[in-house]
Write an enzyme that holds these catalytic residues in place. Structure first.
Site, PDB file in Angstrom:
ATOM      1  N   LYS A 243     -79.497 -62.316  25.010  1.00 24.62           N
ATOM      2  CA  LYS A 243     -78.843 -62.104  23.725  1.00 24.62           C
ATOM      3  C   LYS A 243     -77.332 -62.216  23.919  1.00 24.62           C
ATOM      4  O   LYS A 243     -76.762 -61.529  24.780  1.00 24.62           O
ATOM      5  CB  LYS A 243     -79.234 -60.707  23.223  1.00 24.62           C
ATOM      6  CG  LYS A 243     -79.283 -60.550  21.726  1.00 24.62           C
ATOM      7  CD  LYS A 243     -79.931 -59.198  21.411  1.00 24.62           C
ATOM      8  CE  LYS A 243     -79.902 -58.850  19.966  1.00 24.62           C
ATOM      9  NZ  LYS A 243     -80.365 -57.485  19.716  1.00 24.62           N
TER      10      LYS A 243
HETATM   11  O1  G3P Z   1     -80.857 -55.260  17.204  1.00 24.57           O
HETATM   12  C1  G3P Z   1     -79.773 -55.192  16.368  1.00 24.57           C
HETATM   13  C2  G3P Z   1     -79.987 -54.606  15.008  1.00 24.57           C
HETATM   14  O2  G3P Z   1     -81.292 -54.635  14.609  1.00 24.57           O
HETATM   15  C3  G3P Z   1     -79.200 -53.366  14.734  1.00 24.57           C
HETATM   16  O3  G3P Z   1     -79.632 -52.669  13.603  1.00 24.57           O
HETATM   17  O4  G3P Z   1     -79.593 -50.683  12.138  1.00 24.57           O
HETATM   18  O5  G3P Z   1     -78.018 -50.814  14.101  1.00 24.57           O
HETATM   19  O6  G3P Z   1     -77.654 -52.236  12.097  1.00 24.57           O
HETATM   20  P1  G3P Z   1     -78.672 -51.533  12.958  1.00 24.57           P
END
Ligand code: G3P
Length: 217
Positions: A83
């Site tokens: 990633k």
């Molecule tokens: O993997 C990255 C992503 O899904 C992060 O989610 O909820 O931290 O914006 P969030």
């Protein structure tokens, strides 16, 4: 639609994996921090548990170090997707790692133009962050629609991996649009099975069944 689980918690991945709901896993530095685990160790364990892609994120900001980190992460297992962030350094690392035969997930995507660049860099996955756009009153779902249109216009094979999914409605919206993959925290995936009419209907069936006095086993 493929379901990836957005967590580095082994037990939670195992639980959903046993239900056949895990097509892959995504992690990021914040999720590794939350797990309290060593990135190399926990990534190895996850990659051994699930057969699909497991995203592990680089933390360098320059391309050369990202590439070196990416190679180290990719060496953990065949199903690692490296990633990288959507910066020019990340796109360069994406191009190099893709040419070496590694899966690459380009993350922190917030515009269709960024997604177009990732496709041109050969990304296996592009990760548009829906919830974080919603957080600032922009439309994360509209972004998924735009990327779908752009990719379909030109036949790009980069898979749209809808990320930062916070609600079951996000999942349904992404499925309607045709996102290839969604990654969500375990609690969101589990909540997809909930419906008050299912609960009420089951309670009524159980109550009537008890009145019959019968048993199946
Ligand atoms: O993997 C990255 C992503 O899904 C992060 O989610 O909820 O931290 O914006 P969030």
């Amino acid at each position: 639609m493929k379901f990836f689980v957005d967590t580095a918690e082994i037990d939670e991945i195992a639980e959903l994996n046993d239900l056949g709901m895990v097509d892959g896993v995504t992690t990021n530095p914040s999720l590794i921090m939350k797990s309290g685990r060593d990135i190399l160790e926990v990534t190895k364990e996850i990659a051994a548990m699930v057969s699909g892609p497991v995203s592990a994120e680089v933390v360098a900001l320059d391309a050369d170090t990202m590439i070196a980190e990416g190679r180290k992460l990719a060496a953990i297992a065949d199903n690692i997707a490296v990633k990288v962030p959507l910066t020019w350094a990340g796109l360069k690392a994406c191009n190099t790692l893709t040419n070496e035969g590694h899966m690459v997930n380009v993350t922190l995507c917030f515009s269709a133009n960024q997604a177009l660049l990732a496709a041109k860099a050969g990304a296996t996955f592009i990760s548009p962050f829906i919830g974080r756009l919603d957080d600032i009153n922009l439309d994360g779902i509209e972004l998924i629609e735009d990327i779908r249109t752009v990719y379909d216009n030109y036949g790009y094979e980069t898979q749209i991996l809808a990320a930062s999914i916070r609600t079951v409605n996000h999942v349904l919206d992404c499925a309607r649009i045709g996102a290839d993959v969604m990654t969500a925290p375990p609690k969101v995936i589990k909540a997809m099975a909930n419906h008050v009419l299912t609960d009420n209907g089951l309670a009524a069936f159980m109550s009537d069944w008890e009145k019959t006095g019968q048993k199946i086993l």
